[in-house]
Design a protein around this motif. Structure first.
Motif, PDB file in Angstrom:
ATOM      1  N   THR A 160     -13.265   3.652  -1.523  1.00 39.73           N
ATOM      2  CA  THR A 160     -12.331   2.660  -2.036  1.00 39.73           C
ATOM      3  C   THR A 160     -12.840   2.126  -3.372  1.00 39.73           C
ATOM      4  OG1 THR A 160     -11.642   2.005   0.189  1.00 39.73           O
ATOM      5  CG2 THR A 160     -11.212   0.446  -1.594  1.00 39.73           C
ATOM      6  N   PHE A 161     -11.979   2.178  -4.388  1.00 39.94           N
ATOM      7  CA  PHE A 161     -12.320   1.715  -5.725  1.00 39.94           C
ATOM      8  C   PHE A 161     -11.540   0.444  -6.034  1.00 39.94           C
ATOM      9  CE2 PHE A 161     -14.557   5.255  -7.997  1.00 39.94           C
ATOM     10  CZ  PHE A 161     -14.686   6.099  -6.909  1.00 39.94           C
ATOM     11  N   THR A 162     -12.210  -0.564  -6.590  1.00 38.05           N
ATOM     12  CA  THR A 162     -11.562  -1.804  -7.013  1.00 38.05           C
ATOM     13  C   THR A 162     -11.240  -1.729  -8.507  1.00 38.05           C
ATOM     14  OG1 THR A 162     -13.639  -2.894  -7.599  1.00 38.05           O
ATOM     15  CG2 THR A 162     -12.910  -3.068  -5.296  1.00 38.05           C
ATOM     16  N   SER A 163     -10.588  -2.757  -8.994  1.00 38.46           N
ATOM     17  CA  SER A 163     -10.252  -2.811 -10.420  1.00 38.46           C
ATOM     18  C   SER A 163     -11.512  -2.781 -11.277  1.00 38.46           C
ATOM     19  CB  SER A 163      -9.444  -4.079 -10.713  1.00 38.46           C
ATOM     20  OG  SER A 163      -9.057  -4.117 -12.067  1.00 38.46           O
ATOM     21  N   ASP A 194     -14.284  -1.337 -10.559  1.00 38.15           N
ATOM     22  CA  ASP A 194     -14.808   0.029 -10.533  1.00 38.15           C
ATOM     23  C   ASP A 194     -14.114   0.919 -11.557  1.00 38.15           C
ATOM     24  OD1 ASP A 194     -16.542  -0.517  -8.369  1.00 38.15           O
ATOM     25  OD2 ASP A 194     -14.949  -0.110  -6.916  1.00 38.15           O
ATOM     26  N   ALA A 225      -2.912   3.656  -3.066  1.00 38.35           N
ATOM     27  CA  ALA A 225      -3.321   2.454  -3.795  1.00 38.35           C
ATOM     28  C   ALA A 225      -2.667   1.225  -3.187  1.00 38.35           C
ATOM     29  CB  ALA A 225      -2.952   2.565  -5.273  1.00 38.35           C
ATOM     30  N   THR A 226      -3.322   0.084  -3.363  1.00 35.42           N
ATOM     31  CA  THR A 226      -2.795  -1.197  -2.898  1.00 35.42           C
ATOM     32  C   THR A 226      -2.594  -2.126  -4.091  1.00 35.42           C
ATOM     33  OG1 THR A 226      -3.897  -1.010  -0.753  1.00 35.42           O
ATOM     34  CG2 THR A 226      -3.224  -3.214  -1.435  1.00 35.42           C
ATOM     35  N   GLU A 256      -7.681   4.222  -2.682  1.00 34.20           N
ATOM     36  CA  GLU A 256      -8.455   5.155  -1.877  1.00 34.20           C
ATOM     37  C   GLU A 256      -8.554   6.449  -2.669  1.00 34.20           C
ATOM     38  OE1 GLU A 256      -8.033   5.948   2.674  1.00 34.20           O
ATOM     39  OE2 GLU A 256      -6.894   7.499   1.632  1.00 34.20           O
ATOM     40  N   THR A 302       0.856  -1.182   0.000  1.00 30.21           N
ATOM     41  CA  THR A 302       0.000   0.000   0.000  1.00 30.21           C
ATOM     42  C   THR A 302       0.892   1.232   0.000  1.00 30.21           C
ATOM     43  OG1 THR A 302      -1.767  -1.138   1.200  1.00 30.21           O
ATOM     44  CG2 THR A 302      -1.794   1.270   1.229  1.00 30.21           C
ATOM     45  N   VAL A 323      -5.137  -3.807  -6.769  1.00 34.41           N
ATOM     46  CA  VAL A 323      -6.141  -4.358  -5.869  1.00 34.41           C
ATOM     47  C   VAL A 323      -7.227  -3.326  -5.593  1.00 34.41           C
ATOM     48  CG1 VAL A 323      -6.599  -5.281  -3.559  1.00 34.41           C
ATOM     49  CG2 VAL A 323      -4.506  -5.938  -4.783  1.00 34.41           C
ATOM     50  N   SER A 324      -6.801  -2.136  -5.133  1.00 37.82           N
ATOM     51  CA  SER A 324      -7.778  -1.102  -4.811  1.00 37.82           C
ATOM     52  C   SER A 324      -7.074   0.247  -4.678  1.00 37.82           C
ATOM     53  CB  SER A 324      -8.513  -1.420  -3.500  1.00 37.82           C
ATOM     54  OG  SER A 324      -7.601  -1.423  -2.416  1.00 37.82           O
TER      55      SER A 324
END
Length: 330
Positions: free
Chosen positions: A188-191, A193, A213-214, A178, A123, A175-176
């Motif tokens: 939090t947004f994922t791939s 999204d 980001a992670t 912020e 992260t 992964v996600s």
């Protein structure tokens, strides 16, 4: 609240858009944001904040060092009715000689990183430099980020544009993220999204700001082996691309099945120059600042390349570099 990156447009005037009545009341004064150590400064030259080393001033500029200061910066822009432009490393950006109206938020001081040794999750804050992160991952024995060592940008920009090289890209390990949304909330947004495709995501051209980001990497490798692979990718970039003069990296997206560099070279444009901006002799998809180039020189060279490739190949090259501000056609 409106948060956006200003679009490029062509005009006959090289004057900045007039300041709003509210900002005119504090023109030329440094603004201290309450509850932070953050300072909003007027008329800050952006040439030193872009890899092209060109560009006029920001009407207002602020460089927050944490999420609290970032939120305070956004509130200030909202209260003053200022449009917002987010600036990371400035490595994929051409700022006009006119500069940028509104508030420019530099994210390069938003830095922190955390490596989970067991899971391989990393992260990192939006302002972390991509090359530095690649070397850190190698030192930890984390595989999966070696390809990124030659990308001269920050994490935030890389997430937004799905940066990539050597058959790897951010989407492969993402992964996600912020994200500070235009309503002031953190989400939090994922791939899924972000809807990643080649060199773009749903965040591009939008009104949200990536704060961190992670990524999912593969832990447990020999750091010496990962470092050697990372070094190999770095050396390849240095040997094949012009890093001795200011540039933004690749100027155009590759229109598959062709490469933009090949199309430009086959159009007879390698080495072509407008003012002090030149199509790089080493790699035709790079435009370099030979010393003293203006943003207008670079902009007009981009348009010249597009026109010639269209004439020769009936292919419209799409810029990968983001152009911000007012540009005057030659």
């Amino acid at each position: 609240m409106t948060i956006f990156s200003a679009d490029t447009y062509i005009c006959d005037s090289e004057k900045l858009i007039a300041s709003s009545k509210k900002t005119a009341q504090v023109d030329n004064k440094v603004i201290y944001l309450p509850g932070t150590d953050c300072v909003v400064r007027p008329k800050v030259s952006l040439a030193g904040y872009t890899s092209y080393r060109v560009g006029g001033p920001a009407e207002w500029y602020v460089a927050p060092r944490d999420i609290t200061a970032l939120e305070a910066s956004i509130r200030y822009a909202y209260e003053q009715s200022l449009p917002v432009t987010v600036l990371g490393a400035g490595s994929n950006l051409l700022v006009s000689d006119c500069g940028i109206s509104g508030l420019v938020i530099g994210t390069r001081h938003l830095r922190h990183s955390h490596f989970e040794e067991e899971t391989g999750l990393v992260t990192v804050a939006a302002g972390e430099a991509i090359p530095g992160l690649a070397w850190q991952a190698a030192e930890h024995g984390f595989q999966g980020f070696e390809w990124a060592v030659g990308i001269p940008g920050t994490v935030g920009g890389a997430v937004v544009m799905n940066a990539g090289a050597h058959n790897g890209c951010i989407a492969d390990i993402f992964v996600s993220a912020e994200v500070l949304c235009e309503d002031g909330t953190l989400r939090t947004f994922t791939s899924e999204d972000l809807g990643y495709t080649y060199r773009t995501s749903k965040l591009q051209g939008g009104k949200n700001i990536v704060t961190q980001a992670t990524f999912q990497l593969q832990p447990g490798a020999d750091p010496a082996v990962v470092t050697a692979t990372t070094k190999h990718h770095k050396e390849h970039r240095l040997n094949t691309q012009p890093y001795d003069k200011p540039s933004c990296g690749s100027v155009f997206r590759n229109p598959k099945p062709y490469s933009a560099g090949w199309l430009i070279e086959q159009s007879g444009l390698k080495g072509y120059q407008i003012g002090k901006a030149q199509v790089a002799p080493r790699h035709a998809n790079f435009i370099i600042n030979c010393g003293g180039a203006s943003a207008c020189d670079i902009f007009n060279l981009i348009r010249h390349i597009q026109h010639n490739v269209k004439e020769h190949w009936s292919i419209a090259l799409e810029p990968e570099v983001k152009m911000i501000g007012n540009f005057k056609m030659a």
